[in-house]
Design an enzyme around this catalytic site. Structure first.
Site, PDB file in Angstrom:
ATOM      1  N   TYR A 136     -31.938 -40.091  11.443  1.00 33.23           N
ATOM      2  CA  TYR A 136     -31.755 -38.691  11.023  1.00 33.23           C
ATOM      3  C   TYR A 136     -30.318 -38.425  10.587  1.00 33.23           C
ATOM      4  O   TYR A 136     -30.077 -37.636   9.691  1.00 33.23           O
ATOM      5  CB  TYR A 136     -32.078 -37.741  12.192  1.00 33.23           C
ATOM      6  CG  TYR A 136     -33.507 -37.294  12.276  1.00 33.23           C
ATOM      7  CD1 TYR A 136     -34.538 -38.214  12.399  1.00 33.23           C
ATOM      8  CD2 TYR A 136     -33.827 -35.943  12.262  1.00 33.23           C
ATOM      9  CE1 TYR A 136     -35.843 -37.799  12.506  1.00 33.23           C
ATOM     10  CE2 TYR A 136     -35.140 -35.518  12.367  1.00 33.23           C
ATOM     11  CZ  TYR A 136     -36.144 -36.444  12.488  1.00 33.23           C
ATOM     12  OH  TYR A 136     -37.438 -36.024  12.592  1.00 33.23           O
ATOM     13  N   LYS A 186     -38.884 -50.370  18.837  1.00 33.12           N
ATOM     14  CA  LYS A 186     -39.517 -51.345  17.931  1.00 33.12           C
ATOM     15  C   LYS A 186     -38.641 -52.585  17.933  1.00 33.12           C
ATOM     16  O   LYS A 186     -38.154 -53.052  16.889  1.00 33.12           O
ATOM     17  CB  LYS A 186     -39.671 -50.707  16.538  1.00 33.12           C
ATOM     18  CG  LYS A 186     -40.495 -51.520  15.556  1.00 33.12           C
ATOM     19  CD  LYS A 186     -41.997 -51.530  15.860  1.00 33.12           C
ATOM     20  CE  LYS A 186     -42.712 -52.487  14.903  1.00 33.12           C
ATOM     21  NZ  LYS A 186     -44.136 -52.681  15.269  1.00 33.12           N
ATOM     22  N   ASP A 218     -45.668 -48.589  18.050  1.00 38.09           N
ATOM     23  CA  ASP A 218     -47.046 -48.588  17.533  1.00 38.09           C
ATOM     24  C   ASP A 218     -48.044 -48.631  18.684  1.00 38.09           C
ATOM     25  O   ASP A 218     -49.039 -47.907  18.696  1.00 38.09           O
ATOM     26  CB  ASP A 218     -47.264 -49.738  16.527  1.00 38.09           C
ATOM     27  CG  ASP A 218     -46.782 -51.095  17.032  1.00 38.09           C
ATOM     28  OD1 ASP A 218     -46.097 -51.149  18.073  1.00 38.09           O
ATOM     29  OD2 ASP A 218     -47.077 -52.112  16.364  1.00 38.09           O
ATOM     30  N   ASP A 242     -39.908 -37.706  17.266  1.00 36.09           N
ATOM     31  CA  ASP A 242     -40.469 -36.687  16.373  1.00 36.09           C
ATOM     32  C   ASP A 242     -41.955 -36.942  16.174  1.00 36.09           C
ATOM     33  O   ASP A 242     -42.788 -36.036  16.308  1.00 36.09           O
ATOM     34  CB  ASP A 242     -39.734 -36.730  15.028  1.00 36.09           C
ATOM     35  CG  ASP A 242     -40.266 -35.703  14.053  1.00 36.09           C
ATOM     36  OD1 ASP A 242     -40.474 -34.548  14.471  1.00 36.09           O
ATOM     37  OD2 ASP A 242     -40.476 -36.052  12.868  1.00 36.09           O
ATOM     38  N   ASP A 246     -45.485 -34.829  18.093  1.00 26.70           N
ATOM     39  CA  ASP A 246     -46.570 -34.152  17.368  1.00 26.70           C
ATOM     40  C   ASP A 246     -47.921 -34.735  17.780  1.00 26.70           C
ATOM     41  O   ASP A 246     -48.901 -34.009  17.983  1.00 26.70           O
ATOM     42  CB  ASP A 246     -46.403 -34.311  15.847  1.00 26.70           C
ATOM     43  CG  ASP A 246     -45.593 -33.184  15.222  1.00 26.70           C
ATOM     44  OD1 ASP A 246     -44.694 -32.659  15.907  1.00 26.70           O
ATOM     45  OD2 ASP A 246     -45.849 -32.826  14.053  1.00 26.70           O
TER      46      ASP A 246
HETATM   47  C1  IPM Z   1     -39.045 -31.138  15.036  1.00 32.10           C
HETATM   48  C2  IPM Z   1     -39.130 -30.911  13.551  1.00 32.10           C
HETATM   49  C3  IPM Z   1     -37.773 -31.194  12.926  1.00 32.10           C
HETATM   50  C4  IPM Z   1     -37.437 -32.648  13.191  1.00 32.10           C
HETATM   51  C5  IPM Z   1     -37.675 -30.854  11.428  1.00 32.10           C
HETATM   52  C6  IPM Z   1     -37.989 -29.401  11.167  1.00 32.10           C
HETATM   53  C7  IPM Z   1     -36.331 -31.206  10.861  1.00 32.10           C
HETATM   54  O1  IPM Z   1     -40.137 -31.689  12.996  1.00 32.10           O
HETATM   55  O2  IPM Z   1     -38.238 -30.457  15.701  1.00 32.10           O
HETATM   56  O3  IPM Z   1     -39.793 -31.966  15.559  1.00 32.10           O
HETATM   57  O4  IPM Z   1     -37.836 -33.533  12.426  1.00 32.10           O
HETATM   58  O5  IPM Z   1     -36.767 -32.909  14.188  1.00 32.10           O
HETATM   59 MG    MG Z   2     -41.311 -32.731  14.438  1.00 33.43          MG
END
Ligand code: IPM
Ligand code: MG
Length: 347
Positions: A136, A186, A218, A242, A246
């Site tokens: 990042y 990884k 993975d 990240d 999710d």
């Molecule tokens: C998160 C989001 C952010 C990230 C984006 C909005 C930059 O997806 O906080 O998980 O990738 O960290």
């Molecule tokens: Mg995110």
């Protein structure tokens, strides 16, 4: 008196943040709220996603309550002006390296999970994501190869100090939970991960009570849907965290339920739902405010050291869910405000 910087951002950010502020207000804690624009909203108002006034407010405040940023209309902007730079800039400038993303299934949401109810019910884990390093924040560039082909390049890098400090946070968190820490990397392919694994193994010596295991990312992604109940605390770098967070959110019912804390060395922090700005449902009163409300609870616990009202908020969300309140993402018909009302009623 504590000062809370409220940065609602874009899309559903303002709607869900308003409900979180309403809940905090109801607790009579002597909090002062100061709002400022961030993301696309700030770009429109001040020609920058993170204007100096917004950054200064965030630095001055005792804690930051953040909504969400991003919308398709800004996709054409150069990277430094895109809404995402607001949150990335805040993380970097405020040195918010430790991202805590707790994932648990609220009783009653078994059917909302993408997993079978019996598998989903066992989810109670904490993702500790490093937040100010990795690919990042490595060098980003694009150019042309000698043959004239366009290329993009992003550098993935961690040094041992960055790894050790996030590892310590994760070990300490595991020591306070079920004593199990999984480090995700990884290391079979990436040098960054090989150093990561080495350093995590070294930090382990200071936490003899915690059981450490390692897993490739993975495999971790696969295990997370196969048997998420096996995990207690998961520590990983910025990019893997990240993605895995999710994924974990859908295992627990909805991304609309997951809060997060981004903390500096001293516990000062920024608190935000892990979901994005959801432009497709923005302004329609459909968004689930629970992630924002639960982020407010984390704010009280971590930055203001007020565990008791934090517990009360979390119990109120659980009670609202148990009582049948559901926004559309959970298969219900509650509006954002009605969901906030249900939480307030339970409070
Ligand atoms: C998160 C989001 C952010 C990230 C984006 C909005 C930059 O997806 O906080 O998980 O990738 O960290
Ligand atoms: Mg995110």
């Amino acid at each position: 008196m504590a000062l809370i910087a409220v940065l609602p951002g874009d899309g559903i950010g303002p709607e869900v943040t308003a409900e979180a502020v309403r809940v905090l207000d109801a607790l009579d804690l002597d909090l002062t709220f100061a709002h400022a624009p961030a993301g696309g909203a700030a770009y429109l108002a001040a020609a920058h996603p993170l204007p100096p006034e917004t950054l200064a407010l965030a630095q001055r405040a005792d804690a930051v309550l953040f909504g969400a940023v991003g919308a398709p209309e800004y996709d054409g902007l150069e990277r430094e002006l895109r809404p995402e730079q607001a949150i990335l800039g805040l993380r970097k400038r405020l040195k918010l390296f430790a991202n805590l993303r707790p994932v648990r299934l609220f009783p009653g949401l078994e059917d909302a999970s993408a997993l079978k109810p019996d598998i989903a019910r066992a989810i109670d884990l904490l993702i500790v994501r490093e937040l100010t390093g990795d690919i990042y924040f490595g060098e980003h560039s694009r150019g042309r190869t000698p043959d004239g082909l366009r290329y993009g390049r992003d550098v993935m890098q961690y040094d041992e100090a960055e790894i050790a400090r996030i590892a310590r946070i994760a070990f300490a968190a595991a020591a306070g939970r079920r004593g199990q820490l999984l480090s995700v990397d990884k290391a079979n392919v990436l040098e960054t991960s090989a150093v990561w694994r080495e350093v995590v193994n070294e930090v382990r010596r200071d936490f003899p009570g915690v059981q450490l295991t390692h897993m490739y990312v993975d495999n971790a992604a696969m295990q997370l849907v196969r048997d998420p109940g096996q995990f207690d605390v998961i520590v990983c770098g910025n990019l893997f965290g990240d993605i895995l967070s999710d994924q974990a959110s859908m295992c627990a019912g909805s991304i609309g339920m997951l809060p997060s804390a981004a903390l500096d060395e001293d516990g000062k922090g920024l608190f935000e739902p892990i979901h994005g700005s959801a432009p497709d449902i923005a302004g329609q009163g459909k968004a689930n405010p629970c992630a924002a409300i639960l982020s407010a609870a984390m704010l009280l616990r971590h930055s203001l050291r007020l565990p008791e009202p934090a517990d009360r908020i979390e119990a109120a969300v659980a009670a609202a869910i148990a009582g049948g309140a559901r926004t559309a993402d959970l298969g219900g018909t509650c509006s954002t405000q009605a969901m906030g009302d249900a939480v307030l009623a339970a409070l």
